[in-house]
Design an enzyme around this catalytic site. Sequence first.
Site: not given
Length: 332
Positions: A73, A257
């Site tokens: 952001h 993951d």
Amino acid sequence: MASKALFFFALLSLLAVSLIRPASANNEEDPGLVMQFYKDSCPQAEDVIREQVRLLYKRHKNTAFSWLRNIFHDCAVQSCDASLLLDSTRRSLSEKETDRSFGLRNFRYLDTIKEAVERECPGVVSCADILVLSARDGIVAVGGPYIPLKTGRRDGRKSRAEVLEQYLPDHNESISVVLERFGAMGIDTPGVVALLGAHSVGRTHCVKLVHRLYPEVDPALNPGHVEHMLYKCPDAIPDPKAVQYVRNDRGTPMKLDNNYYRNILDNKGLLIVDHQLATDKRTKPYVKKMAKSQDYFFKEFSRAITILSENNPLTGTKGEIRKQCNVANKLH
């Protein structure tokens, strides 16, 4: 005659050196981003940040997700300059208070890190570098790769809320727009696919996904996953302040993951962008490759984070080193 010629060439050499020296001196003043920028001015800076991240993550697990979102952001909106951290003023709205920043939190913990660094080296380490390094160490905390990142950023003095929509891709926008926005920063298609793998951790507020459930369920969603989503988001118009979330990855919700890619190939992505990533012909091959190989995911993720972290930083004498991350020095 020979001695005069030698004297002449020596004079030319001295002149050349004198002409070159100012340019090199300027380079020394602004080396840009480098590894271990603070090795002389604040040798313990990175260790202090790493230790603070470790302690905060131990007490508040969701801080790591916040730091990972922060780097996106902040750095994706024109410059990696910690403008995201500034509070609103009478004249300008802060980036972190816009609708697009919905769900961003834990800024107070970045203040905790800043205070620890200030105790070690007052006025030396920028909030922009703290934001980037806390994301790097947060990634490690949730099982992701260690990514060596350069430092030397300085802090911006104003919020960029007015241009935020031009730079940040939204989760409901087409994959073409997402690829275009990231591409403008130098992040290619496999890099975009890898960055969105950050959706492997954390959770999504019902506000962001009820349009896929009400008034009718999106037929693209896996029916087995819909039941869980409806249970977590029972209201067509959820209260933004209510604790109504769905875990991005129910299997390994606290671990970065490649399970995210297997989920979206199985139509279990929560957001429209997740679904598009797994179905668009430009991105699907990379989704499949990352679903098969976590090493490949980590390699591309590390490369993309590096590029993102180096997006148009302020260095040298540009910007400032804020005393507090939420306020520009002139307002301090």
